[in-house]
Motif scaffolding. Structure first.
Motif, PDB file in Angstrom:
ATOM      1  N   LEU A 173      -6.886   4.575  15.215  1.00 61.98           N
ATOM      2  CA  LEU A 173      -8.176   4.060  15.663  1.00 61.98           C
ATOM      3  C   LEU A 173      -8.591   2.852  14.815  1.00 61.98           C
ATOM      4  O   LEU A 173      -9.051   1.829  15.334  1.00 61.98           O
ATOM      5  N   ARG A 174      -8.376   2.966  13.518  1.00 55.58           N
ATOM      6  CA  ARG A 174      -8.708   1.872  12.600  1.00 55.58           C
ATOM      7  C   ARG A 174      -7.876   0.631  12.967  1.00 55.58           C
ATOM      8  O   ARG A 174      -8.396  -0.487  12.969  1.00 55.58           O
ATOM      9  N   GLY A 175      -6.630   0.817  13.307  1.00 57.85           N
ATOM     10  CA  GLY A 175      -5.762  -0.288  13.702  1.00 57.85           C
ATOM     11  C   GLY A 175      -6.302  -0.993  14.943  1.00 57.85           C
ATOM     12  O   GLY A 175      -6.344  -2.229  15.019  1.00 57.85           O
ATOM     13  N   ARG A 176      -6.734  -0.205  15.913  1.00 56.81           N
ATOM     14  CA  ARG A 176      -7.262  -0.804  17.139  1.00 56.81           C
ATOM     15  C   ARG A 176      -8.573  -1.523  16.874  1.00 56.81           C
ATOM     16  O   ARG A 176      -8.814  -2.627  17.382  1.00 56.81           O
ATOM     17  N   GLN A 177      -9.429  -0.913  16.036  1.00 56.18           N
ATOM     18  CA  GLN A 177     -10.722  -1.546  15.730  1.00 56.18           C
ATOM     19  C   GLN A 177     -10.521  -2.880  15.007  1.00 56.18           C
ATOM     20  O   GLN A 177     -11.063  -3.917  15.406  1.00 56.18           O
ATOM     21  N   LEU A 178      -9.729  -2.850  13.927  1.00 52.95           N
ATOM     22  CA  LEU A 178      -9.510  -4.071  13.164  1.00 52.95           C
ATOM     23  C   LEU A 178      -8.748  -5.098  13.983  1.00 52.95           C
ATOM     24  O   LEU A 178      -8.963  -6.299  13.838  1.00 52.95           O
ATOM     25  N   GLY A 179      -7.886  -4.621  14.858  1.00 49.69           N
ATOM     26  CA  GLY A 179      -7.137  -5.529  15.724  1.00 49.69           C
ATOM     27  C   GLY A 179      -8.057  -6.281  16.665  1.00 49.69           C
ATOM     28  O   GLY A 179      -7.963  -7.511  16.823  1.00 49.69           O
ATOM     29  N   SER A 180      -8.989  -5.575  17.276  1.00 56.58           N
ATOM     30  CA  SER A 180      -9.853  -6.231  18.254  1.00 56.58           C
ATOM     31  C   SER A 180     -10.895  -7.124  17.588  1.00 56.58           C
ATOM     32  O   SER A 180     -11.257  -8.166  18.122  1.00 56.58           O
ATOM     33  N   SER A 181     -11.339  -6.748  16.382  1.00 57.47           N
ATOM     34  CA  SER A 181     -12.355  -7.571  15.726  1.00 57.47           C
ATOM     35  C   SER A 181     -11.756  -8.847  15.136  1.00 57.47           C
ATOM     36  O   SER A 181     -12.451  -9.837  14.965  1.00 57.47           O
ATOM     37  N   SER A 182     -10.462  -8.808  14.818  1.00 51.84           N
ATOM     38  CA  SER A 182      -9.853  -9.986  14.185  1.00 51.84           C
ATOM     39  C   SER A 182      -8.922 -10.738  15.134  1.00 51.84           C
ATOM     40  O   SER A 182      -8.373 -11.769  14.775  1.00 51.84           O
ATOM     41  N   PHE A 183      -8.720 -10.210  16.338  1.00 49.14           N
ATOM     42  CA  PHE A 183      -7.740 -10.748  17.290  1.00 49.14           C
ATOM     43  C   PHE A 183      -6.327 -10.767  16.709  1.00 49.14           C
ATOM     44  O   PHE A 183      -5.515 -11.598  17.062  1.00 49.14           O
ATOM     45  N   MET A 184      -6.063  -9.892  15.745  1.00 49.96           N
ATOM     46  CA  MET A 184      -4.723  -9.813  15.174  1.00 49.96           C
ATOM     47  C   MET A 184      -4.162  -8.415  15.422  1.00 49.96           C
ATOM     48  O   MET A 184      -3.882  -7.666  14.498  1.00 49.96           O
ATOM     49  N   TYR A 185      -4.059  -8.059  16.703  1.00 50.92           N
ATOM     50  CA  TYR A 185      -3.604  -6.720  17.071  1.00 50.92           C
ATOM     51  C   TYR A 185      -2.265  -6.370  16.449  1.00 50.92           C
ATOM     52  O   TYR A 185      -2.093  -5.355  15.787  1.00 50.92           O
ATOM     53  N   MET A 186      -1.275  -7.250  16.681  1.00 46.79           N
ATOM     54  CA  MET A 186       0.074  -6.935  16.218  1.00 46.79           C
ATOM     55  C   MET A 186       0.107  -6.728  14.718  1.00 46.79           C
ATOM     56  O   MET A 186       0.685  -5.762  14.216  1.00 46.79           O
ATOM     57  N   GLU A 187      -0.558  -7.592  13.985  1.00 49.56           N
ATOM     58  CA  GLU A 187      -0.548  -7.494  12.531  1.00 49.56           C
ATOM     59  C   GLU A 187      -1.132  -6.147  12.078  1.00 49.56           C
ATOM     60  O   GLU A 187      -0.567  -5.459  11.219  1.00 49.56           O
ATOM     61  N   MET A 188      -2.262  -5.783  12.692  1.00 48.82           N
ATOM     62  CA  MET A 188      -2.918  -4.534  12.292  1.00 48.82           C
ATOM     63  C   MET A 188      -2.066  -3.306  12.681  1.00 48.82           C
ATOM     64  O   MET A 188      -1.966  -2.346  11.925  1.00 48.82           O
ATOM     65  N   LEU A 189      -1.449  -3.405  13.872  1.00 48.44           N
ATOM     66  CA  LEU A 189      -0.623  -2.275  14.301  1.00 48.44           C
ATOM     67  C   LEU A 189       0.634  -2.135  13.432  1.00 48.44           C
ATOM     68  O   LEU A 189       1.117  -1.020  13.189  1.00 48.44           O
ATOM     69  N   ILE A 190       1.138  -3.271  12.937  1.00 52.17           N
ATOM     70  CA  ILE A 190       2.275  -3.206  12.017  1.00 52.17           C
ATOM     71  C   ILE A 190       1.855  -2.504  10.721  1.00 52.17           C
ATOM     72  O   ILE A 190       2.588  -1.669  10.182  1.00 52.17           O
ATOM     73  N   ILE A 191       0.655  -2.808  10.256  1.00 49.20           N
ATOM     74  CA  ILE A 191       0.156  -2.119   9.055  1.00 49.20           C
ATOM     75  C   ILE A 191       0.099  -0.605   9.304  1.00 49.20           C
ATOM     76  O   ILE A 191       0.535   0.198   8.471  1.00 49.20           O
ATOM     77  N   VAL A 192      -0.422  -0.258  10.487  1.00 49.04           N
ATOM     78  CA  VAL A 192      -0.493   1.169  10.836  1.00 49.04           C
ATOM     79  C   VAL A 192       0.910   1.790  10.804  1.00 49.04           C
ATOM     80  O   VAL A 192       1.131   2.867  10.220  1.00 49.04           O
TER      81      VAL A 192
END
Lengths: 250, 225
Positions: free
Chosen positions: B176-195
């Motif tokens: 959920l945190r990955g999706r939230q940070l992804g949408s707020s920063s427009f860096m979905y892939m980067e955040m999902l990679i962190i996840v």
């Protein structure tokens, strides 16, 4: 043989079925104190089942059992008590693989009888010495040969200080060269006056150590005799045929 | 480099620890879910082995229903479906669902490992005069647990990854945190990679721990040489 013969263990009219298969038919048998009784017979004759019924590992459908003249009732408390007086040695050893050799031998005294560990350890060491495995106390069963495993199993049963020892084909799954050590331990036990019931194919042992031999066939005791009589002049022709098959031709 | 790869990978180390609290949530749901699963599993395994037909049928029914339906459905039933009776907040809902779900699988693991122990072990213990329950506890179960370790480890790893389903009911865990940070920063892939990296670290640690336990338990199994 000048052994004391008193009624000690008695079986009356034992009947056992597996489904439709009638494995034991109206068996009655007295075993005297300090007697070494050897049970022989072809596989499927019911000899192992008879031994297992004696220890109630198999529940017979009919029959009465007496130990020291007292009837053994078929309830858990009575059976647990009676089993403590009967040591059992299995064909496949059934050592506890997750415990060291000495822990195997201590298991009964500590966790059934409630002896202090120190005392149980002393008993276990003595018994392991007796069966010639004093140096194996801290190894695990997986490291032992079959013959060594079986001798540990004998020590484990003896640790309960049983009044009878039951042996269910104790050498049948051993390599031939390992059989002698196990039989030697059993022979010594008999000589010391242990009451023993031994199901075996080792006719040599029956000749040397038995006070009495019974031949079972198709769920009944077909013949019983002293070893001399049984092996020289058996009366029943089925006994004769069996012994002819199993004894080495001279 | 940024011309070849369309993502700003440099933010991965920068934002990696933005996920620390979320990772802690994931860890908590998983741990509590597994603990509940172990307790339920042990009880259900014994119930299924029991001679009492009511107990064994109840256990079989439980396993049938839980293994035959998706975890996500079970989670929704607890979180949304139960609201007419009782409202359960997201975090406990996730733990309960994961516990009930894993309980069914763990029950089968325990049952399988108990019945795989040679019956001669029970007979040998009984022949010493040991009551059935004590023979079970001292002789059968220790050997059964040992055999259960590899499949249990496997189940724990599945549970860890399954905890991500809690993101659907607003538990602020890793996904959920990955999706939230992804949408707020427009860096979905980067955040999902962190996840993904967080999950990989946790599954690696778990795999290693299970491996260590297996190795320690193997002491008595060494074959004769």
């Amino acid at each position: 043989m000048t052994k004391l013969k008193e009624p000690f263990l008695r079986i009356e009219h034992l009947e056992k079925w597996y489904g439709d298969l009638h494995v034991l038919r109206d068996i009655s048998l007295d075993i005297a104190e300090k007697e070494v009784l050897v049970v022989i017979g072809a596989s499927g004759s019911g000899k192992s089942t008879l031994l297992r019924c004696l220890n109630f590992l198999e529940k017979a459908q009919k029959g009465k059992f007496y130990l020291d003249g007292k009837k053994i009732r078929n309830n858990e408390r009575d059976l647990n008590r009676v089993r403590q007086e009967m040591g059992m040695v299995f064909q496949h050893f059934n050592l506890f693989p997750h415990m060291s050799v000495i822990k195997n031998v201590m298991e009964g005294p500590v966790h059934v009888k409630g002896l202090p560990k120190k005392q149980a350890r002393n008993i276990a060491h003595k018994l392991l010495d007796k069966v010639g495995l004093g140096d194996k106390a801290d190894t695990y069963p997986a490291m032992l040969s079959g013959g060594q495993k079986q001798r540990v199993a004998i020590a484990r049963a003896l640790a309960m200080e049983p009044r009878v020892m039951l042996f269910d084909e104790p050498t049948s799954s051993l390599d031939p060269e390992l059989v002698g050590d196990v039989l030697k331990v059993m022979e010594d036990l008999g000589r010391e006056g242990m009451t023993m019931v031994v199901v075996t194919h080792e006719m040599w042992f029956a000749k040397e150590a038995a006070d009495r031999v019974i031949f079972m066939d198709d769920g009944i005791i077909l013949e019983e005799a002293t070893p001399e009589k049984m092996f020289t002049s058996p009366e029943n022709e089925r006994t004769q045929a069996f012994l002819k098959q199993i004894l080495p031709q001279e | 480099m940024s011309t070849i790869i369309p993502w700003n990978l440099a933010v991965i180390p920068e934002r990696f620890f933005f996920f620390r609290d979320a990772a802690f949530y994931t860890l908590q749901i998983t741990t509590l879910g597994i603990l509940a699963g172990l307790i339920i599993g042990l009880i259900v395994a014994f119930a299924k082995i029991a001679k009492n037909p009511i107990l064994s049928n109840l256990a079989a029914g439980y396993i049938f229903i839980i293994r035959g339906t998706p975890l996500l459905l079970q989670l929704f039933i607890i979180y949304y479906g139960m609201t007419t009776v009782v409202t359960i907040p997201p975090f406990p809902s996730a733990v309960i669902a994961l516990g009930i779900h894993n309980g069914a699988y763990i029950a089968e693991v325990f049952r399988g490992s108990i019945i795989s122990i040679d019956y001669g072990q029970m007979e040998a213990a009984r022949s010493l005069g040991m009551p059935h329950s004590r023979a079970m506890r001292r002789i059968v179960l220790p050997q059964a647990f040992k055999r259960a370790v590899p499949p249990l480890g496997n189940q724990f790893i599945i549970a860890l990854k399954d905890s991500s389903l809690a993101s659907t009911i607003a538990v602020p865990e890793l996904l959920l945190r990955g999706r939230q940070l992804g949408s707020s920063s427009f860096m979905y892939m980067e955040m999902l990679i962190i996840v993904a990296i967080w999950y990989l670290i946790m599954t690696s640690v778990l795999t290693y721990a299970v491996h260590r336990v297996e190795k320690r338990l193997r002491v008595s199994d060494r074959d004769q040489t």
